[in-house]
Design an enzyme around this catalytic site. Sequence first.
Site, PDB file in Angstrom:
ATOM      1  N   HIS A 109      14.252  -2.496  40.156  1.00  0.00           N
ATOM      2  CA  HIS A 109      14.951  -2.131  38.935  1.00  0.00           C
ATOM      3  C   HIS A 109      14.778  -3.267  37.915  1.00  0.00           C
ATOM      4  O   HIS A 109      14.875  -4.434  38.256  1.00  0.00           O
ATOM      5  CB  HIS A 109      16.441  -1.930  39.223  1.00  0.00           C
ATOM      6  CG  HIS A 109      17.238  -1.561  38.015  1.00  0.00           C
ATOM      7  ND1 HIS A 109      17.303  -0.273  37.528  1.00  0.00           N
ATOM      8  CD2 HIS A 109      17.990  -2.316  37.169  1.00  0.00           C
ATOM      9  CE1 HIS A 109      18.059  -0.249  36.453  1.00  0.00           C
ATOM     10  NE2 HIS A 109      18.488  -1.473  36.204  1.00  0.00           N
ATOM     11  N   ASP A 150      15.012   3.294  43.114  1.00  0.00           N
ATOM     12  CA  ASP A 150      15.940   2.625  42.206  1.00  0.00           C
ATOM     13  C   ASP A 150      17.363   3.125  42.473  1.00  0.00           C
ATOM     14  O   ASP A 150      17.632   4.327  42.379  1.00  0.00           O
ATOM     15  CB  ASP A 150      15.539   2.915  40.765  1.00  0.00           C
ATOM     16  CG  ASP A 150      16.263   2.043  39.746  1.00  0.00           C
ATOM     17  OD1 ASP A 150      17.437   1.715  39.975  1.00  0.00           O
ATOM     18  OD2 ASP A 150      15.644   1.697  38.725  1.00  0.00           O
ATOM     19  N   CYS A 169      16.984   0.440  30.941  1.00  0.00           N
ATOM     20  CA  CYS A 169      18.221   0.315  31.731  1.00  0.00           C
ATOM     21  C   CYS A 169      19.407   0.878  30.962  1.00  0.00           C
ATOM     22  O   CYS A 169      19.528   2.083  30.788  1.00  0.00           O
ATOM     23  CB  CYS A 169      18.472  -1.148  32.099  1.00  0.00           C
ATOM     24  SG  CYS A 169      17.112  -1.963  32.914  1.00  0.00           S
TER      25      CYS A 169
END
Length: 237
Positions: free
Chosen positions: A207, A175, A128
């Site tokens: 996600h 995503d 991330c």
Amino acid sequence: MSLGKCCVTTFKHEGTSTGKITTVAGVESYVAGAENGFDKVVVILTDIYGPKLINTQLIADQFAEQLKAQVVVPDLFNNDPYNPESGIELMDWLKNHGIEGSKKFTKTFLENLTKESSPKEIFGVGYCYGAPLVLENLVEGGFFKSGAIAHPSFTTPEEYSKVAKPLLISSAPDDELFVPELRTKAIEVLTANKTWFLVNLFEGAPHGFAVRGDLSQPKVKFAKEKAFADVVLWFQQ
């Protein structure tokens, strides 16, 4: 990119970590596989929850075991990870933890790590928030020999165009932080530059699946485990 519930949703994974919190290259870090020395180091650049999240620590332990490497998870946020229970909105938290500042922090950390320990090889994993920090160090002259990112946030086509080292990308097909248009552009520039890369898409995975997914959901559990196994194979190659 849309920052929403997917960015902060976390399912705590079960297990007891075997590493320790210590200081590496002047930065408080979670370290696993310390007995393996510094010949091969895997640096995990985390999501917004930092190195004290048990999920991340368990992943670090597994990488250390599977890759026979020392795994270092530096604290990117100076002991101020995002805490959804604090009442602080994510966008407000990000104002104090911008990507550009973290890029500079990571560069300094890797410089000091190299001077302090002289590892033969350094590999980077970015989850991330940590994804652009990995891309930054896969350019010509970057610190990482190879890199892997999962459900990347805050990345740009320009960053992918500069990647010169092998790159593994794991994502969900829908995503909101790695939208199809960005993914297509990333593939285009990586292909044009003849960069060695692999993109895996996990339908049904949200996600954050590689670190914070709901493992009671079969598709999410598979995606998490497959993404981990792919990183191991990628770095072994």
